[in-house]
Design an enzyme around this catalytic site. Structure first.
Site, PDB file in Angstrom:
ATOM      1  N   ALA A 237      49.138 -13.089 -51.090  1.00 53.08           N
ATOM      2  CA  ALA A 237      49.402 -14.253 -50.369  1.00 53.08           C
ATOM      3  C   ALA A 237      49.209 -14.317 -48.925  1.00 53.08           C
ATOM      4  CB  ALA A 237      50.956 -14.068 -50.272  1.00 53.08           C
ATOM      5  N   HIS A 238      49.630 -15.343 -48.220  1.00 48.51           N
ATOM      6  CA  HIS A 238      49.294 -15.650 -46.745  1.00 48.51           C
ATOM      7  C   HIS A 238      49.434 -14.298 -45.882  1.00 48.51           C
ATOM      8  CE1 HIS A 238      53.489 -15.577 -45.344  1.00 48.51           C
ATOM      9  NE2 HIS A 238      53.532 -16.595 -46.455  1.00 48.51           N
ATOM     10  N   ASN A 239      48.571 -14.299 -44.959  1.00 46.14           N
ATOM     11  CA  ASN A 239      48.686 -13.309 -44.171  1.00 46.14           C
ATOM     12  C   ASN A 239      48.673 -11.698 -44.102  1.00 46.14           C
ATOM     13  OD1 ASN A 239      50.060 -15.904 -42.609  1.00 46.14           O
ATOM     14  ND2 ASN A 239      48.663 -15.002 -41.202  1.00 46.14           N
ATOM     15  N   SER A 257      52.299 -11.557 -45.510  1.00 44.73           N
ATOM     16  CA  SER A 257      52.532 -10.592 -44.316  1.00 44.73           C
ATOM     17  C   SER A 257      52.744  -9.154 -44.870  1.00 44.73           C
ATOM     18  CB  SER A 257      53.550 -10.870 -43.432  1.00 44.73           C
ATOM     19  OG  SER A 257      53.552 -12.385 -42.985  1.00 44.73           O
TER      20      SER A 257
END
Length: 345
Positions: A237-239, A257
């Site tokens: 997923a993102h980051n 994250s």
């Protein structure tokens, strides 16, 4: 291609026990191997098969001996096996080094020397493609992407805008890198899509399996560091930041994250909850769920993931739960009977 056992030993830095002049023409499994082929034993439970195999030679670790067999002794037989397969059996890769007429390349793109773009490749605006890159049919490279030299991207892969791919990276078919992440802000009973305006960075020598998805950052970046190997059907997923030389096996899911250290192993189907930190040299067993930070150096198993020895004890207890339930019921009955007797006295 044929090599003598001595030539293979020199190539691997190993030692021959037996006939060093015997000719080897390929590699086979220990059960299927026949004369002219080399096999390997890397697990102690297969040592007994050394006497049974028809292979002309066997890759083994130090300390293993046997009569009447040609041995090539190396510190790491499994690694030696991989190198011999690569040397003797991997087909030579020859690429045209040209752009197919059906490839769509933007005028602003910078294309290096000896780049191969197969049919129906799309290369967007301001893209930079370095020397010796190979783009198989149907690859989409969005605007402002960068691809480092000697990288190979297999069919139907999508690189969304702003994605950076390092050198000697391999991306297998149907993977999607740099797509928008899953983020929504509550708006009453509805949800408002959070714009994903960051980027994705894949460093040098990373492998990415087929059908894997790596989201771009919401802000900032998602980064996969040097030498990490990602299996097929993985969701990142993102980051997320993944450290160097880490192994992510099939069907792993990593939420937003997350920070994962160097030399980590996430076994098949493991899941990592958002905003978690996983330290260097951690191993997480298959189908485990990580819901809290894991310090460096441990091995974890289960959902929630805990130290493996503790979880093994839990598994033993779980198997005994039906009997324990019956025991508890019997004890409850006896307590009730004692209470009745005490009450009547």
């Amino acid at each position: 291609m044929e090599k003598t056992l001595k030539e293979l030993a020199d190539y691997l830095g190993g030692e021959v026990i037996g006939d060093e002049n015997i000719k080897i023409k390929g590699v086979m499994t220990i059960d299927e191997a026949r004369e002219g082929y080399i096999t390997f034993v890397s697990n102690i439970k297969y040592i007994k098969k050394i006497e049974e195999t028809s292979a002309s030679a066997i890759l083994v670790s130090p300390g293993i001996t046997t009569k009447g067999k040609n041995l090539l002794v190396t510190k790491n037989p499994y690694l030696a096996f991989a190198k011999v397969v690569d040397l003797m059996m991997s087909p030579e890769k020859v690429y045209p080094g040209s752009l197919d007429n059906s490839a769509r390349v933007s005028d602003s793109a910078e294309i290096g020397a000896n780049v191969t773009a197969y049919p129906f490749v799309f290369i967007g605006e301001n893209v930079k493609v370095a020397d010796n890159v190979v783009l198989y049919p149907g690859v989409y490279v969005g605007d402002n992407c960068q691809i480092g030299k000697d990288t190979v991207i297999h069919p139907n892969t999508v690189l969304h805008r702003g994605t950076t791919i390092g050198e000697r990276v391999v991306v297998h078919s149907n993977s999607v890198i740099g797509c928008s992440g899953y983020g929504y802000a509550p708006d009453g009973k509805k949800y408002y899509k959070i714009p994903q305006v960051g980027v994705t960075v894949i460093e040098d020598d990373v492998d990415i399996g087929a059908n894997t998805t790596i989201n771009r950052g919401v802000l900032g970046e998602t980064r996969i560091k040097r030498g990490t190997k990602i299996d097929s059907e993985v969701m990142i997923a993102h980051n997320v930041e993944i450290g160097e030389d880490t192994l992510i096996t099939s069907q792993v899911g990593i939420a937003g994250s997350v920070e994962i250290g160097n030399n980590v192993i996430l076994a098949g189907g493991a899941g990592v909850a958002g905003h978690i930190k996983v330290g260097d040299n951690v191993q997480v067993g298959g189908w485990s769920g990580v819901i809290k930070d894991l310090p460096p150096g441990g091995t974890y198993l289960g959902t929630p993931a805990i130290e493996i020895e503790r979880m093994r004890k839990c598994f033993i207890i779980i198997q005994k739960l039906p009997e324990m339930k019956n025991t508890i019921k019997d004890l409850q009955k006896k307590i009730e009977q004692l209470e009745k007797r005490l009450g009547s006295d």
